[in-house]
Design an enzyme around this catalytic site. Structure first.
Site, PDB file in Angstrom:
ATOM      1  N   GLY A 112      -4.173   1.747  -4.696  1.00 47.39           N
ATOM      2  CA  GLY A 112      -5.102   2.536  -3.803  1.00 47.39           C
ATOM      3  C   GLY A 112      -4.429   3.743  -3.375  1.00 47.39           C
ATOM      4  N   ARG A 157      -4.610   1.426 -10.676  1.00 39.09           N
ATOM      5  CA  ARG A 157      -4.186  -0.106 -10.994  1.00 39.09           C
ATOM      6  C   ARG A 157      -3.987  -0.330 -12.287  1.00 39.09           C
ATOM      7  NH1 ARG A 157      -5.231  -1.325  -5.427  1.00 39.09           N
ATOM      8  NH2 ARG A 157      -6.980  -0.596  -4.611  1.00 39.09           N
ATOM      9  N   ASP A 192       1.226  -3.228  -1.781  1.00 33.61           N
ATOM     10  CA  ASP A 192       1.918  -4.522  -2.028  1.00 33.61           C
ATOM     11  C   ASP A 192       1.936  -4.719  -3.550  1.00 33.61           C
ATOM     12  OD1 ASP A 192       2.623  -7.157  -1.011  1.00 33.61           O
ATOM     13  OD2 ASP A 192       0.864  -7.608  -2.160  1.00 33.61           O
ATOM     14  N   THR A 246      -0.231   2.504   2.022  1.00 30.50           N
ATOM     15  CA  THR A 246      -1.764   1.901   2.037  1.00 30.50           C
ATOM     16  C   THR A 246      -2.326   2.068   3.247  1.00 30.50           C
ATOM     17  OG1 THR A 246      -2.435  -0.258   1.655  1.00 30.50           O
ATOM     18  CG2 THR A 246      -0.316  -0.439   2.258  1.00 30.50           C
ATOM     19  N   ASP A 279      -4.275  -0.208   4.110  1.00 29.35           N
ATOM     20  CA  ASP A 279      -4.358  -1.692   4.715  1.00 29.35           C
ATOM     21  C   ASP A 279      -3.172  -2.284   5.687  1.00 29.35           C
ATOM     22  OD1 ASP A 279      -6.618  -1.911   3.069  1.00 29.35           O
ATOM     23  OD2 ASP A 279      -5.472  -3.138   1.512  1.00 29.35           O
ATOM     24  N   ASP A 304      -0.509  -3.875   5.117  1.00 27.36           N
ATOM     25  CA  ASP A 304      -0.517  -5.220   4.889  1.00 27.36           C
ATOM     26  C   ASP A 304       0.882  -5.769   4.482  1.00 27.36           C
ATOM     27  OD1 ASP A 304      -0.878  -3.976   2.498  1.00 27.36           O
ATOM     28  OD2 ASP A 304      -2.175  -5.541   1.665  1.00 27.36           O
ATOM     29  N   ARG A 338      -9.521  -6.229   1.835  1.00 22.45           N
ATOM     30  CA  ARG A 338      -9.988  -7.438   1.033  1.00 22.45           C
ATOM     31  C   ARG A 338      -9.289  -8.689   1.622  1.00 22.45           C
ATOM     32  NH1 ARG A 338     -11.374  -4.818  -4.295  1.00 22.45           N
ATOM     33  NH2 ARG A 338      -9.145  -4.553  -4.481  1.00 22.45           N
TER      34      ARG A 338
HETATM   35  O1  F6P Z   1      -5.724  -1.551  -0.711  1.00 20.24           O
HETATM   36  C1  F6P Z   1      -6.502  -0.486  -0.555  1.00 20.24           C
HETATM   37  C2  F6P Z   1      -8.004  -0.696  -0.413  1.00 20.24           C
HETATM   38  O2  F6P Z   1      -8.667   0.348  -0.046  1.00 20.24           O
HETATM   39  C3  F6P Z   1      -8.305  -2.068   0.089  1.00 20.24           C
HETATM   40  O3  F6P Z   1      -8.803  -1.676   1.622  1.00 20.24           O
HETATM   41  C4  F6P Z   1      -9.761  -2.270  -0.608  1.00 20.24           C
HETATM   42  O4  F6P Z   1     -10.009  -3.656  -0.371  1.00 20.24           O
HETATM   43  C5  F6P Z   1      -9.302  -1.795  -2.058  1.00 20.24           C
HETATM   44  O5  F6P Z   1      -8.203  -1.010  -1.708  1.00 20.24           O
HETATM   45  C6  F6P Z   1     -10.600  -1.301  -2.883  1.00 20.24           C
HETATM   46  O6  F6P Z   1      -9.992  -1.113  -4.016  1.00 20.24           O
HETATM   47  P1  F6P Z   1     -10.731  -0.287  -4.966  1.00 20.24           P
HETATM   48  O7  F6P Z   1     -10.511   1.339  -4.789  1.00 20.24           O
HETATM   49  O8  F6P Z   1     -10.022  -0.185  -6.334  1.00 20.24           O
HETATM   50  O9  F6P Z   1     -12.121  -0.520  -5.220  1.00 20.24           O
END
Ligand code: F6P
Length: 324
Positions: free
Chosen positions: A14, A75, A106, A128, A130, A132, A174
């Protein structure tokens, strides 16, 4: 070990505001040390498909203030397989990369860790929204994301109070509730729901709180919900049905991933990029750059990924105390 002559840089997973500032820092610090830099597009996907180009200091002009990542990101499912990792390692060798700088979170670091086991020298820069990663107190993008969240909550509060409604605001995360906790304190929320707190929401206790807030004279009920908790819109309907209080759900979604990075994000990104190149110049291998107890450092990638970041229960207590 021989001097580092050439590195590759990619952003993965992300996107996060400040990734551009980190790329800029890596490129300019490396070139100042006569290290060549190859830009890799679309994260590991671009590495596997050879989407690469040579970078110079001007390649990163005018990007420090921009959200997203100009290298693009993805990803990459192929990196989940041993074959994909082996192919990525082979390509790093063919490109004669002395190190691969991975700017991401991560999942991206787990890909880097697998590459390190095959002999590719990797260095991770945590980015990130997050927050996390347990190894570091800061991940690039978090400050911009929580400021975006807080500003949105301010606006929702205005209309929520005027209509005496209950408002559920879903923020990203998430698996992690750090964004939700910070947004709750800074937005003055009454309640926060995060995935780490045992998943299932206790609806009865939530309803009791909503009624209690009403009887205390509160004109609004602001409830911040982390994405991973469940279906926020459904929860809002259920609350309205049981309480009779008009309830609205707002999903902030990807809004929180964009925007010009704050000064805090630009600072961390610039210093982490610099620290990464310093580590490489000092012949360090397979490291992650961290910001811990007010200091920047680098640690072994295996150590960096050994533990999951716990949520801070004290923050929850503070939210509840301040919501009195
Ligand atoms: O990891 C960053 C993040 O924004 C999370 O907070 C979220 O759950 C996820 O990515 C959403 O991913 P995508 O952009 O692939 O829908």
């Amino acid at each position: 070990m021989e001097n580092i002559k050439k590195i590759g840089v990619l952003t993965s997973g992300g996107d996060a505001p400040g990734m551009n500032a980190a790329i800029r820092s890596v490129v300019r610090c490396a070139i100042s040390k006569n290290i060549g830099v190859i830009g890799i597009k679309r994260g590991y996907e671009g590495l596997l498909s050879g989407e690469i180009f040579e970078m110079n200091p001007r390649s990163v002009s005018d990007i420090i203030h921009r959200g997203g990542t100009f290298l693009l990101t993805a990803r990459c499912s192929e990196m989940m397989s041993d074959e994909g990792v082996a192919r990525a390692h082979k390509i790093c060798n063919i490109l004669a990369l002395d190190a691969l700088v991975v700017i991401g979170g991560d999942g991206s670091f787990h890909g880097a860790q697998k590459l390190s086991k095959l002999g590719t020298n990797v260095i991770g820069i945590p980015a990130t929204i997050d927050l996390d990663l347990d190894c570091t107190d800061y991940t690039i993008g978090f400050d911009t994301a929580i400021n975006t969240g807080m500003e949105a909550i301010n606006k929702i509060r205005d209309t929520s109070s005027s209509h005496e409604r209950c408002s559920l605001v879903e923020v990203m995360g998430r698996h992690a509730g750090h964004i939700a906790l910070w947004c709750s304190i800074t937005g003055g929320a009454e309640e926060v729901l995060i995935p780490e707190m045992n998943g299932a929401v206790n609806m009865e206790s939530l309803i009791r709180q909503i009624f209690a807030n009403r009887s205390k004279g509160k004109t609004h009920n602001l409830i911040i919900v982390a994405e991973g908790v469940g279906n926020t819109a459904k929860m809002a309907k259920e609350i309205e049905k049981i309480t009779g209080i008009e309830t609205r759900a707002t999903i902030l979604g990807h809004l929180q991933r964009g925007g010009s990075p704050t000064a805090v994000d630009r600072m961390h990104a610039s210093i982490m990029g610099y620290t990464a190149v310093e580590a490489l110049a000092n012949a360090k291998r397979n490291r992650v750059i961290i910001f811990k107890d007010g200091k920047y450092d680098d640690i072994d990638i295996d150590e960096a990924l050994a533990a999951e970041k716990p949520y801070d229960n004290k923050m929850y207590e503070i939210i509840k105390t301040l919501a009195t």
